[in-house]
Design a protein around this motif. Structure first.
Motif, PDB file in Angstrom:
ATOM      1  N   ASP A   1       3.508 -10.296   5.287  1.00 31.25           N
ATOM      2  CA  ASP A   1       4.392  -9.150   5.129  1.00 31.25           C
ATOM      3  C   ASP A   1       3.622  -7.973   4.542  1.00 31.25           C
ATOM      4  O   ASP A   1       2.679  -8.160   3.768  1.00 31.25           O
ATOM      5  CB  ASP A   1       5.553  -9.491   4.196  1.00 31.25           C
ATOM      6  CG  ASP A   1       6.524 -10.473   4.805  1.00 31.25           C
ATOM      7  OD1 ASP A   1       6.439 -10.722   6.028  1.00 31.25           O
ATOM      8  OD2 ASP A   1       7.378 -10.987   4.058  1.00 31.25           O
ATOM      9  N   VAL A   2       4.050  -6.776   4.895  1.00 30.76           N
ATOM     10  CA  VAL A   2       3.435  -5.550   4.381  1.00 30.76           C
ATOM     11  C   VAL A   2       4.554  -4.633   3.905  1.00 30.76           C
ATOM     12  O   VAL A   2       5.543  -4.432   4.602  1.00 30.76           O
ATOM     13  CB  VAL A   2       2.600  -4.835   5.471  1.00 30.76           C
ATOM     14  CG1 VAL A   2       2.053  -3.500   4.958  1.00 30.76           C
ATOM     15  CG2 VAL A   2       1.458  -5.730   5.951  1.00 30.76           C
ATOM     16  N   LEU A   3       4.366  -4.076   2.718  1.00 31.58           N
ATOM     17  CA  LEU A   3       5.291  -3.105   2.171  1.00 31.58           C
ATOM     18  C   LEU A   3       4.537  -1.790   1.997  1.00 31.58           C
ATOM     19  O   LEU A   3       3.529  -1.743   1.285  1.00 31.58           O
ATOM     20  CB  LEU A   3       5.852  -3.574   0.823  1.00 31.58           C
ATOM     21  CG  LEU A   3       6.730  -2.568   0.071  1.00 31.58           C
ATOM     22  CD1 LEU A   3       7.976  -2.214   0.884  1.00 31.58           C
ATOM     23  CD2 LEU A   3       7.107  -3.145  -1.288  1.00 31.58           C
ATOM     24  N   ILE A   4       5.013  -0.740   2.664  1.00 35.61           N
ATOM     25  CA  ILE A   4       4.415   0.577   2.531  1.00 35.61           C
ATOM     26  C   ILE A   4       5.348   1.392   1.644  1.00 35.61           C
ATOM     27  O   ILE A   4       6.508   1.634   1.999  1.00 35.61           O
ATOM     28  CB  ILE A   4       4.220   1.247   3.905  1.00 35.61           C
ATOM     29  CG1 ILE A   4       3.288   0.389   4.770  1.00 35.61           C
ATOM     30  CG2 ILE A   4       3.668   2.666   3.735  1.00 35.61           C
ATOM     31  CD1 ILE A   4       3.161   0.850   6.204  1.00 35.61           C
ATOM     32  N   VAL A   5       4.844   1.796   0.501  1.00 33.46           N
ATOM     33  CA  VAL A   5       5.650   2.464  -0.519  1.00 33.46           C
ATOM     34  C   VAL A   5       5.524   3.981  -0.360  1.00 33.46           C
ATOM     35  O   VAL A   5       4.437   4.518  -0.256  1.00 33.46           O
ATOM     36  CB  VAL A   5       5.199   2.031  -1.932  1.00 33.46           C
ATOM     37  CG1 VAL A   5       5.981   2.768  -2.997  1.00 33.46           C
ATOM     38  CG2 VAL A   5       5.353   0.523  -2.084  1.00 33.46           C
TER      39      VAL A   5
ATOM     40  N   ILE B   1      -3.024  -1.648   8.375  1.00 38.04           N
ATOM     41  CA  ILE B   1      -2.685  -2.808   7.550  1.00 38.04           C
ATOM     42  C   ILE B   1      -1.396  -3.443   8.066  1.00 38.04           C
ATOM     43  O   ILE B   1      -1.325  -4.658   8.249  1.00 38.04           O
ATOM     44  CB  ILE B   1      -2.559  -2.410   6.066  1.00 38.04           C
ATOM     45  CG1 ILE B   1      -3.937  -2.045   5.504  1.00 38.04           C
ATOM     46  CG2 ILE B   1      -1.928  -3.543   5.256  1.00 38.04           C
ATOM     47  CD1 ILE B   1      -3.906  -1.464   4.103  1.00 38.04           C
ATOM     48  N   ALA B   2      -0.391  -2.626   8.337  1.00 40.35           N
ATOM     49  CA  ALA B   2       0.878  -3.153   8.848  1.00 40.35           C
ATOM     50  C   ALA B   2       0.698  -3.855  10.191  1.00 40.35           C
ATOM     51  O   ALA B   2       1.338  -4.868  10.466  1.00 40.35           O
ATOM     52  CB  ALA B   2       1.903  -2.029   8.972  1.00 40.35           C
ATOM     53  N   ARG B   3      -0.176  -3.325  11.019  1.00 40.25           N
ATOM     54  CA  ARG B   3      -0.376  -3.890  12.355  1.00 40.25           C
ATOM     55  C   ARG B   3      -1.155  -5.201  12.324  1.00 40.25           C
ATOM     56  O   ARG B   3      -0.855  -6.124  13.079  1.00 40.25           O
ATOM     57  CB  ARG B   3      -1.103  -2.868  13.230  1.00 40.25           C
ATOM     58  CG  ARG B   3      -1.348  -3.390  14.648  1.00 40.25           C
ATOM     59  CD  ARG B   3      -1.956  -2.349  15.547  1.00 40.25           C
ATOM     60  NE  ARG B   3      -0.944  -1.342  15.827  1.00 40.25           N
ATOM     61  CZ  ARG B   3      -1.186  -0.036  15.902  1.00 40.25           C
ATOM     62  NH1 ARG B   3      -2.396   0.424  15.734  1.00 40.25           N
ATOM     63  NH2 ARG B   3      -0.221   0.807  16.163  1.00 40.25           N
TER      64      ARG B   3
ATOM     65  N   CYS C   1       0.854  -1.189   0.000  1.00 41.94           N
ATOM     66  CA  CYS C   1       0.000   0.000   0.000  1.00 41.94           C
ATOM     67  C   CYS C   1       0.886   1.234   0.000  1.00 41.94           C
ATOM     68  O   CYS C   1       2.072   1.163   0.303  1.00 41.94           O
ATOM     69  CB  CYS C   1      -0.945   0.009   1.201  1.00 41.94           C
ATOM     70  SG  CYS C   1      -0.133  -0.040   2.797  1.00 41.94           S
ATOM     71  N   GLY C   2       0.293   2.345  -0.356  1.00 42.93           N
ATOM     72  CA  GLY C   2       1.020   3.596  -0.353  1.00 42.93           C
ATOM     73  C   GLY C   2       1.000   4.223   1.023  1.00 42.93           C
ATOM     74  O   GLY C   2       0.080   4.008   1.812  1.00 42.93           O
ATOM     75  N   ALA C   3       2.028   4.981   1.312  1.00 43.33           N
ATOM     76  CA  ALA C   3       2.034   5.770   2.547  1.00 43.33           C
ATOM     77  C   ALA C   3       1.038   6.901   2.342  1.00 43.33           C
ATOM     78  O   ALA C   3       0.969   7.486   1.273  1.00 43.33           O
ATOM     79  CB  ALA C   3       3.435   6.321   2.812  1.00 43.33           C
ATOM     80  N   THR C   4       0.266   7.197   3.344  1.00 41.52           N
ATOM     81  CA  THR C   4      -0.772   8.202   3.188  1.00 41.52           C
ATOM     82  C   THR C   4      -0.306   9.559   3.658  1.00 41.52           C
ATOM     83  O   THR C   4       0.656   9.678   4.404  1.00 41.52           O
ATOM     84  CB  THR C   4      -2.031   7.817   3.992  1.00 41.52           C
ATOM     85  OG1 THR C   4      -1.666   7.753   5.376  1.00 41.52           O
ATOM     86  CG2 THR C   4      -2.587   6.499   3.546  1.00 41.52           C
TER      87      THR C   4
END
Length: 149
Positions: free
Chosen positions: A139-143, A132-134, A112-115
């Motif tokens: 795995d989660v990737l925040i772009v 989402i990360a929590r 997901c994108g960083a907001t």
């Protein structure tokens, strides 16, 4: 040890951040020969006595989201991702994505994108990417965009 992903979910909300997340998801999906699931969550807004207007607005919103996701799907296929699906759901993206869709689809990576949520709003309700990360079971990737790196 190299990580390998087979089911990648990418959150698409129409923002620039989501576009960057999509671009990263396409790269990772190609490198891993993974399935890509494009997800958009429509947050339900109750209009009380304006139910007929809500239905009209919802149909217009669904149509534009369908077109957006179909465009993303076409771009991913043209970039070399062999299996791309999309899903439109209703509710709270911060709950549905990590605790519903990611689990139901056996996703091993959520992107997901960083907001751009401001500090006050983040303090009271938290950001979608933070939730989402929590709560995601994988795995989660925040772009982030290049300016933030």
């Amino acid at each position: 040890m190299e990580l390998e992903y087979k089911n990648i979910l990418v959150a698409i909300d129409g923002s620039h951040e989501a576009k960057w997340a999509f671009e990263e998801a396409v790269k990772i999906a190609k490198d891993n020969n993974a399935k890509l699931l494009l997800v958009h969550i429509i947050e339900e807004i109750g209009l009380g006595s304006f139910e007929s207007y809500e239905l009209i607005i919802t149909k217009r919103v669904e149509s534009s989201i369908f077109e957006m996701l179909e465009s993303y799907r076409t771009n991913a296929v043209n970039a070399g991702v062999s299996e791309v699906e999309y899903l439109i759901e209703y509710g709270s993206p911060k709950n549905i994505i990590p605790m519903g869709i990611a689990k139901q689809n056996n996703c091993d990576l959520v992107i997901c994108g960083a907001t751009g949520v401001n500090a006050v709003e983040r303090f009271f309700i938290g950001s979608v990417s933070e939730n989402i990360a929590r709560y995601a079971p994988c795995d989660v990737l925040i772009v982030r965009n290049q300016e933030n790196n």
